[in-house]
Scaffold this motif. Structure first.
Motif, PDB file in Angstrom:
ATOM      1  N   CYS A   1      70.305 -38.429  10.599  1.00 17.74           N
ATOM      2  CA  CYS A   1      70.623 -39.032  11.891  1.00 17.74           C
ATOM      3  C   CYS A   1      71.362 -40.338  11.683  1.00 17.74           C
ATOM      4  N   HIS A   2      71.918 -40.841  12.783  1.00 18.62           N
ATOM      5  CA  HIS A   2      72.742 -42.051  12.752  1.00 18.62           C
ATOM      6  C   HIS A   2      72.141 -43.063  13.723  1.00 18.62           C
ATOM      7  N   PRO A   3      71.012 -43.697  13.391  1.00 16.71           N
ATOM      8  CA  PRO A   3      70.350 -44.568  14.360  1.00 16.71           C
ATOM      9  C   PRO A   3      71.188 -45.765  14.800  1.00 16.71           C
ATOM     10  N   PHE A   4      72.045 -46.295  13.922  1.00 19.87           N
ATOM     11  CA  PHE A   4      72.855 -47.449  14.346  1.00 19.87           C
ATOM     12  C   PHE A   4      73.893 -47.029  15.391  1.00 19.87           C
ATOM     13  N   GLU A   5      74.470 -45.858  15.181  1.00 19.30           N
ATOM     14  CA  GLU A   5      75.435 -45.343  16.148  1.00 19.30           C
ATOM     15  C   GLU A   5      74.740 -45.069  17.489  1.00 19.30           C
TER      16      GLU A   5
ATOM     17  N   LEU B   1      63.102 -41.577   9.012  1.00 17.82           N
ATOM     18  CA  LEU B   1      64.458 -41.148   9.345  1.00 17.82           C
ATOM     19  C   LEU B   1      65.306 -41.173   8.080  1.00 17.82           C
ATOM     20  N   HIS B   2      66.052 -40.078   7.868  1.00 16.09           N
ATOM     21  CA  HIS B   2      67.094 -40.123   6.841  1.00 16.09           C
ATOM     22  C   HIS B   2      68.325 -40.667   7.557  1.00 16.09           C
ATOM     23  N   CYS B   3      68.609 -41.925   7.265  1.00 16.60           N
ATOM     24  CA  CYS B   3      69.511 -42.739   8.080  1.00 16.60           C
ATOM     25  C   CYS B   3      70.880 -42.837   7.419  1.00 16.60           C
ATOM     26  N   VAL B   4      71.898 -42.314   8.110  1.00 15.75           N
ATOM     27  CA  VAL B   4      73.265 -42.387   7.594  1.00 15.75           C
ATOM     28  C   VAL B   4      73.900 -43.667   8.138  1.00 15.75           C
ATOM     29  N   VAL B   5      74.334 -44.555   7.250  1.00 16.19           N
ATOM     30  CA  VAL B   5      75.001 -45.776   7.703  1.00 16.19           C
ATOM     31  C   VAL B   5      76.511 -45.554   7.706  1.00 16.19           C
ATOM     32  N   SER B   6      77.222 -46.364   8.514  1.00 15.47           N
ATOM     33  CA  SER B   6      78.614 -46.039   8.811  1.00 15.47           C
ATOM     34  C   SER B   6      79.585 -46.689   7.837  1.00 15.47           C
TER      35      SER B   6
ATOM     36  N   PHE C   1      74.585 -43.911   2.261  1.00 18.12           N
ATOM     37  CA  PHE C   1      75.722 -44.785   2.557  1.00 18.12           C
ATOM     38  C   PHE C   1      77.010 -44.077   2.133  1.00 18.12           C
ATOM     39  N   PRO C   2      78.178 -44.561   2.650  1.00 16.83           N
ATOM     40  CA  PRO C   2      79.439 -43.887   2.324  1.00 16.83           C
ATOM     41  C   PRO C   2      79.892 -44.224   0.904  1.00 16.83           C
ATOM     42  N   PRO C   3      80.767 -43.387   0.318  1.00 16.30           N
ATOM     43  CA  PRO C   3      81.215 -43.630  -1.065  1.00 16.30           C
ATOM     44  C   PRO C   3      81.793 -45.029  -1.246  1.00 16.30           C
TER      45      PRO C   3
END
Ligand SMILES: [Zn+2]
Length: 507
Positions: free
Chosen positions: A59-63, A208-213, A241-243
């Protein structure tokens, strides 16, 4: 340290159980009444099912937090409507803070006239404003935003003009640039996260498995770490996190730092393709409703393999967004070079939406895991148009995945879908009638949101003495309940590391 007793619950099929927690661990599980130390907090379960903590594995909680704070402009029928809602949004904001809104559609306005920056300047003279059209590709910005972005002298089709200069309508690349340049702060990200966290706890989620932008990873990671060290996080976060953030994470030694149990930087989120909705998911054969198009791979095979090897060599878990079968194949090819048959770093494919048998077999053979989104099955009502009758049978084949030995976990991709794991369980069992042979049993549906999701993030999930006290208490005994009724099940309590982070009636 507080202690907690959950009385009269059903645990692993055993009714009238009591679970006593102390020091963040499960201290005792017993049948019937137990005596506990004075001062112990007691939750009456009245026979409800107690599960290991439910986890949203993508999920993308910050978004989502950003979206929650934006002005909702869906359904407005004229410019006055935009102004009224924007005014409320401006009143909620601090002076000078950027204000966002989304969802307007001039097709619903008299004369189908686009809004103009002058229309919104009046209600927001000092806060910069970006109001995105329902499509997400066009926005109207106010004069203050034009000024702060330095767009005044820009020319070209992406910056609409009339005799008075810019109209405030910006498109495509200009809008992307605006979003990228809008200042972010760790403080704002923290507030956004806390708004989402409260909702997630109410939904019964313990982690939460949290995807950051890519645009905001610095501020988002800072927010997570600051909240953790202040002891202000209720849930556990497993972060991806992104590459482009890999160097930053290493330079700041964020992944290795010894900390509490709340935040752990697990790995790197990589994109292999786009989405089925936009026909950018990469397919082996063209789209049924666009025979000239097979979608788009974001990277060459060589580049993806090299990136996966770099992530693996650094000890991170790779999670690869792949929706079309061509993209899944590319991801499997890249991962298979580093996984062996056991996949010790637990590399995963996110979505793995179009998944024919040959790819399921290869994923299983290499121990490649998956994170799936059951609510997509009930939302993607247009899927048969994109894929045709034949290929749509390989879309979201959850039961076949589990039965071929792929360790798949459940998730929402929030804000794309509701965060409620209860709705996810319901969707994975009912599927809105799509490929009913792929419906999960109750045990399988629970596993994807508990044990499988925990394992996919390097955690454990079981209610056992000495084990972590992360659990979700439902308001009913769900064994044997008709699947269609599951969506009505409520969450009585959510417990993270022995602390009650939500209980019914406490809001
Ligand atoms: Zn996502």
């Amino acid at each position: 340290m507080t202690s907690l007793l959950i009385r009269d619950c059903t645990v692993a099929g055993v009714p009238s159980s009591s679970v006593y927690m102390a020091g963040g661990k499960v201290a005792r599980i017993s049948k019937g009444e137990v005596s506990v130390p004075e001062g112990t907090e007691v939750v009456e379960a009245n026979g409800g099912t107690l599960l290991p903590g439910m986890i949203d594995s993508h999920c993308h909680p910050f978004e989502y937090g950003w979206l929650k704070r934006s002005v909702d402009l869906r359904g407005v029928s004229n410019v006055t409507g935009i102004r009224l809602r924007l005014q409320a949004g401006v009143l909620r904001s601090r002076p000078g803070e950027w204000v966002f809104g989304m969802g307007w559609n001039q097709e619903d306005f008299p004369g189908r006239k686009m809004p103009h920056r002058a229309d919104i300047d009046e209600v927001s003279p000092s806060n910069p404003v970006v109001l995105t059209r329902v499509c997400g590709h066009i926005a109207v910005i106010n004069s203050r935003a034009v000024e702060e972005l330095g767009f005044g002298s820009r020319e070209g089709a992406e910056y609409e003009r009339d005799s008075g200069g810019l109209t405030g309508i910006v498109k495509e690349g200009a809008l992307v640039e605006a979003y990228r340049r809008i200042p972010r702060s760790a403080e704002r990200c923290a507030a956004d996260l806390q708004a989402v966290e409260a909702e997630a706890a109410r939904a019964g989620l313990t982690a939460l498995h949290c995807v950051v932008s890519p645009e905001g990873y610095r501020e988002e990671l800072a927010a997570l770490l600051q909240l953790e060290s202040a002891g202000s996080l209720s849930l556990r976060y497993r972060v991806y996190f992104p590459p482009e953030a890999m160097e930053f994470v290493e330079a700041e030694k964020l992944a290795a730092a010894p900390r509490g149990q709340r935040v752990r930087l697990n790995g790197v989120k990589i994109f292999a393709d786009g989405s089925l909705g936009a026909r950018t998911a990469a397919l082996r054969e063209p789209y049924a409703d666009d025979p000239s198009n097979s979608g788009i791979l974001r990277m060459t095979d060589e580049d993806l393999s090299a990136l996966v090897e770099r992530v693996d060599a650094k000890g991170f878990q790779a999670i690869i967004h792949a929706i079309g079968d061509r993209a899944v194949e590319q991801a499997v090819d890249a991962l298979a070079r580093v996984t062996g048959t056991k996949n010790p770093r637990r590399h995963r494919i996110e979505h793995a939406a179009v998944l024919p048998k040959d790819l399921r077999d290869r994923m299983a053979r290499h121990g490649i895991r998956a994170a799936v989104q059951p609510l997509f099955v009930t939302s993607d009502t247009w899927a048969v148009d994109r894929l045709g009758e034949e290929r749509v049978r390989d879309l979201y084949p959850f039961r076949s995945m589990l039965e071929s030995g792929i360790l798949a976990s459940g998730s929402s991709d929030s804000p794309v879908e509701s965060m409620s794991p209860i709705l996810g369980i319901w969707a994975s069992m009912t599927r809105g009638g799509a490929a009913p042979e792929e419906s999960l049993s109750l045990d399988q549906a629970l596993a994807i949101y508990t044990s499988n999701a925990a394992s996919n993030g390097f955690d454990e999930a079981a209610i056992s003495e000495g084990g972590p006290a992360c659990m979700t208490l439902l308001d009913s005994d769900i064994a044997g309940m008709h699947p269609a009724l599951l969506r009505k099940v409520g969450v009585l309590a959510t417990v993270v590391d022995g602390a009650l982070v939500h209980s019914y009636g406490s809001g």
